[in-house]
Design a protein around this motif. Structure first.
Motif, PDB file in Angstrom:
ATOM      1  N   ASP A  72       0.795  -1.232   0.000  1.00  0.00           N
ATOM      2  CA  ASP A  72       0.000   0.000   0.000  1.00  0.00           C
ATOM      3  C   ASP A  72       0.828   1.282   0.000  1.00  0.00           C
ATOM      4  OD1 ASP A  72      -2.379  -1.302  -0.114  1.00  0.00           O
ATOM      5  OD2 ASP A  72      -2.905  -1.041   1.999  1.00  0.00           O
ATOM      6  N   ARG A  73       2.120   1.174  -0.239  1.00  0.00           N
ATOM      7  CA  ARG A  73       2.961   2.377  -0.131  1.00  0.00           C
ATOM      8  C   ARG A  73       2.564   3.459  -1.130  1.00  0.00           C
ATOM      9  NH1 ARG A  73       5.751  -1.625  -2.733  1.00  0.00           N
ATOM     10  NH2 ARG A  73       7.076  -1.100  -4.526  1.00  0.00           N
ATOM     11  N   ASP A  74       1.956   3.076  -2.251  1.00  0.00           N
ATOM     12  CA  ASP A  74       1.541   4.078  -3.223  1.00  0.00           C
ATOM     13  C   ASP A  74       0.348   4.894  -2.718  1.00  0.00           C
ATOM     14  OD1 ASP A  74      -0.022   1.763  -3.377  1.00  0.00           O
ATOM     15  OD2 ASP A  74      -0.602   2.153  -5.461  1.00  0.00           O
ATOM     16  N   ILE A  75      -0.664   4.201  -2.174  1.00  0.00           N
ATOM     17  CA  ILE A  75      -1.826   4.946  -1.677  1.00  0.00           C
ATOM     18  C   ILE A  75      -1.531   5.601  -0.329  1.00  0.00           C
ATOM     19  CG2 ILE A  75      -3.503   3.593  -2.965  1.00  0.00           C
ATOM     20  CD1 ILE A  75      -4.133   2.057  -0.449  1.00  0.00           C
ATOM     21  N   ASP A  76      -0.617   5.032   0.449  1.00  0.00           N
ATOM     22  CA  ASP A  76      -0.245   5.664   1.718  1.00  0.00           C
ATOM     23  C   ASP A  76       0.322   7.061   1.479  1.00  0.00           C
ATOM     24  OD1 ASP A  76      -1.068   3.594   3.299  1.00  0.00           O
ATOM     25  OD2 ASP A  76       0.916   2.724   3.602  1.00  0.00           O
ATOM     26  N   ALA A  77       1.009   7.230   0.363  1.00  0.00           N
ATOM     27  CA  ALA A  77       1.622   8.527   0.052  1.00  0.00           C
ATOM     28  C   ALA A  77       0.583   9.598  -0.251  1.00  0.00           C
ATOM     29  CB  ALA A  77       2.574   8.378  -1.129  1.00  0.00           C
ATOM     30  N   THR A  78      -0.639   9.191  -0.593  1.00  0.00           N
ATOM     31  CA  THR A  78      -1.669  10.168  -0.968  1.00  0.00           C
ATOM     32  C   THR A  78      -2.582  10.542   0.194  1.00  0.00           C
ATOM     33  OG1 THR A  78      -3.332   8.519  -1.619  1.00  0.00           O
ATOM     34  CG2 THR A  78      -1.682   9.132  -3.268  1.00  0.00           C
ATOM     35  N   MET A  79      -2.486   9.791   1.315  1.00  0.00           N
ATOM     36  CA  MET A  79      -3.397  10.003   2.440  1.00  0.00           C
ATOM     37  C   MET A  79      -2.679  10.698   3.591  1.00  0.00           C
ATOM     38  SD  MET A  79      -5.226   6.232   2.322  1.00  0.00           S
ATOM     39  CE  MET A  79      -6.227   6.508   3.775  1.00  0.00           C
ATOM     40  N   ALA A  80      -3.291  11.748   4.123  1.00  0.00           N
ATOM     41  CA  ALA A  80      -2.668  12.504   5.213  1.00  0.00           C
ATOM     42  C   ALA A  80      -2.402  11.622   6.429  1.00  0.00           C
ATOM     43  CB  ALA A  80      -3.569  13.682   5.605  1.00  0.00           C
ATOM     44  N   ARG A  81      -3.314  10.676   6.698  1.00  0.00           N
ATOM     45  CA  ARG A  81      -3.173   9.818   7.878  1.00  0.00           C
ATOM     46  C   ARG A  81      -1.985   8.880   7.784  1.00  0.00           C
ATOM     47  NH1 ARG A  81      -5.273   4.750   9.474  1.00  0.00           N
ATOM     48  NH2 ARG A  81      -6.318   4.478   7.475  1.00  0.00           N
ATOM     49  N   ALA A  83       0.753   9.383   5.393  1.00  0.00           N
ATOM     50  CA  ALA A  83       1.863   9.955   4.616  1.00  0.00           C
ATOM     51  C   ALA A  83       3.204   9.919   5.344  1.00  0.00           C
ATOM     52  CB  ALA A  83       1.531  11.397   4.231  1.00  0.00           C
ATOM     53  N   HIS A  84       3.182   9.663   6.651  1.00  0.00           N
ATOM     54  CA  HIS A  84       4.425   9.637   7.430  1.00  0.00           C
ATOM     55  C   HIS A  84       4.996   8.237   7.563  1.00  0.00           C
ATOM     56  CE1 HIS A  84       1.218   8.479  10.148  1.00  0.00           C
ATOM     57  NE2 HIS A  84       2.129   7.878  10.890  1.00  0.00           N
ATOM     58  N   ARG A  85       4.379   7.249   6.973  1.00  0.00           N
ATOM     59  CA  ARG A  85       4.819   5.867   7.139  1.00  0.00           C
ATOM     60  C   ARG A  85       6.210   5.645   6.539  1.00  0.00           C
ATOM     61  NH1 ARG A  85      -0.860   2.385   6.318  1.00  0.00           N
ATOM     62  NH2 ARG A  85      -1.610   2.757   8.462  1.00  0.00           N
ATOM     63  N   PRO A  86       6.953   4.664   7.066  1.00  0.00           N
ATOM     64  CA  PRO A  86       8.373   4.487   6.723  1.00  0.00           C
ATOM     65  C   PRO A  86       8.668   4.344   5.231  1.00  0.00           C
ATOM     66  CG  PRO A  86       7.782   3.109   8.585  1.00  0.00           C
ATOM     67  CD  PRO A  86       6.503   3.700   8.093  1.00  0.00           C
ATOM     68  N   LEU A  87       7.835   3.597   4.510  1.00  0.00           N
ATOM     69  CA  LEU A  87       8.102   3.393   3.087  1.00  0.00           C
ATOM     70  C   LEU A  87       7.744   4.622   2.253  1.00  0.00           C
ATOM     71  CD1 LEU A  87       6.913  -0.291   2.681  1.00  0.00           C
ATOM     72  CD2 LEU A  87       9.249   0.570   2.700  1.00  0.00           C
ATOM     73  N   VAL A  88       6.923   5.481   2.801  1.00  0.00           N
ATOM     74  CA  VAL A  88       6.568   6.726   2.104  1.00  0.00           C
ATOM     75  C   VAL A  88       7.687   7.744   2.244  1.00  0.00           C
ATOM     76  CG1 VAL A  88       4.932   8.642   1.967  1.00  0.00           C
ATOM     77  CG2 VAL A  88       4.093   6.325   2.425  1.00  0.00           C
ATOM     78  N   VAL A  92      12.783   3.231   5.392  1.00  0.00           N
ATOM     79  CA  VAL A  92      13.099   1.845   5.054  1.00  0.00           C
ATOM     80  C   VAL A  92      12.834   1.665   3.562  1.00  0.00           C
ATOM     81  CG1 VAL A  92      12.577  -0.583   5.504  1.00  0.00           C
ATOM     82  CG2 VAL A  92      12.400   1.087   7.363  1.00  0.00           C
ATOM     83  N   THR A  93      13.677   0.907   2.873  1.00  0.00           N
ATOM     84  CA  THR A  93      13.477   0.672   1.444  1.00  0.00           C
ATOM     85  C   THR A  93      12.436  -0.423   1.241  1.00  0.00           C
ATOM     86  OG1 THR A  93      15.167  -1.055   1.254  1.00  0.00           O
ATOM     87  CG2 THR A  93      15.891   1.250   1.016  1.00  0.00           C
TER      88      THR A  93
END
Length: 299
Positions: A72-81, A83-88, A92-93
């Motif tokens: 889900d790293r692609d959609i995580d990057a679009t959501m404010a909730r 957007a701070h996750r490690p892969l975003v 972490v690679t």
């Protein structure tokens, strides 16, 4: 200068690996793992068995959550909730996260098989595979019923705990599984009401983003009523004592009342009250399962 930054970078990376596992979600899963072990044992399980089951279950859930963040790293990057996750943010690679998830799952399977039994290990692995392939890769982005079906993965720890004790799955185990299964949609939809705009942006069809308010409320209410009914059926099937009955009735009433407030005013604030109440309800209900067994043993 670089030498001074290294400890900070190492600490940031370590926090990133921890964040990949979604520790808060794991805490809730463990709450539904251990109490059924008491009911299955009709007493207090061995400390060693509980330890192996908790460690194995923690690692399995951590691996599943890591795979979820990887996918889900692609959609995580679009959501404010999220957007701070490690892969975003690049802490972490993706490759490292994928390897990390595999290692966690392998360790979980080995620990559960060695410390409990093969059935418990297979159930934990099946839950991970279901969460990754059925929920994350398929349903989450394609169906408004994603969390309804996908909730089976989150309910699996109940079965893992029961199987760890008995090596089998009884009616009581499946009723407890169903409690968590039906609890998951209203719990998650309450959060999705709060973050509906995020899901719209990410084009993830969570029910509050794609259905009418009435439809959301009706489905949340039906699921909550099912949870309350199942909690009482569990009391009958497991021959529970007065303490469990009291918590099931009072907790069910409190959970139901929060749904009433949501019907009166469907707002992010009331939705979050339902969300937090649902967590407290589930935690207390499952804690009551274990405490009820211990109290009755002492009589």
């Amino acid at each position: 200068m670089l030498a001074a930054l290294r400890p900070t970078l190492r600490g940031s990376t370590l926090r990133g690996y921890v964040a990949l596992t979604k520790p808060r979600i794991i805490e809730l899963l463990l709450v539904t793992t251990v109490p059924p072990m008491f009911v299955a044992e009709r007493g207090v399980p061995s400390v060693a068995l509980m330890l192996f089951t908790v460690v194995g279950g923690t690692l399995s859930a951590a691996g599943a959550n890591t795979f979820n963040m990887y996918i889900d790293r692609d959609i995580d990057a679009t959501m404010a909730r999220t957007a701070h996750r490690p892969l975003v943010v690049g802490t972490v690679t993706p490759r490292a996260a994928l390897i990390y998830g595999v290692v966690l799952e392998a360790a979980a399977f080995g620990i559960l098989w060695w410390g409990a039994n093969l059935l418990a290990a297979l159930l934990a692995l099946a839950a991970c595979l279901f969460y990754v392939f059925v929920y994350t890769l398929w349903l989450k982005r394609s169906s408004a019923q994603n969390i309804v079906i996908g909730g089976a993965a989150g309910a699996a720890p109940v079965l893992v705990g029961w199987a760890a004790v008995t090596g089998t799955l009884s009616l009581e185990a499946w009723i407890a599984f169903a409690i968590v299964f039906f609890w998951t949609p209203p719990h998650f939809w309450a959060l999705a009401i709060r973050y509906a705009d995020d899901y719209d942006t990410a084009e993830v069809p969570m029910l509050p983003s794609v259905a009418s308010e009435r439809s959301v409320l009706v489905q949340m209410t039906l699921h909550t009523l099912a949870v309350i009914a199942l909690s009482l059926w569990f009391a009958v099937a497991a021959d529970a004592g007065g303490l469990y009955w009291a918590v099931a009735l009072a907790g069910g009433a409190a959970f139901g009342w929060q749904l009433v407030t949501l019907w009166r005013a469907l707002t992010p604030q009331t939705a979050m009250r339902v969300f937090h109440t649902s967590i407290a309800y589930l935690g207390l209900l499952f804690a009551a399962m274990a405490v009820d067994v211990v109290v009755r043993l002492s009589w």
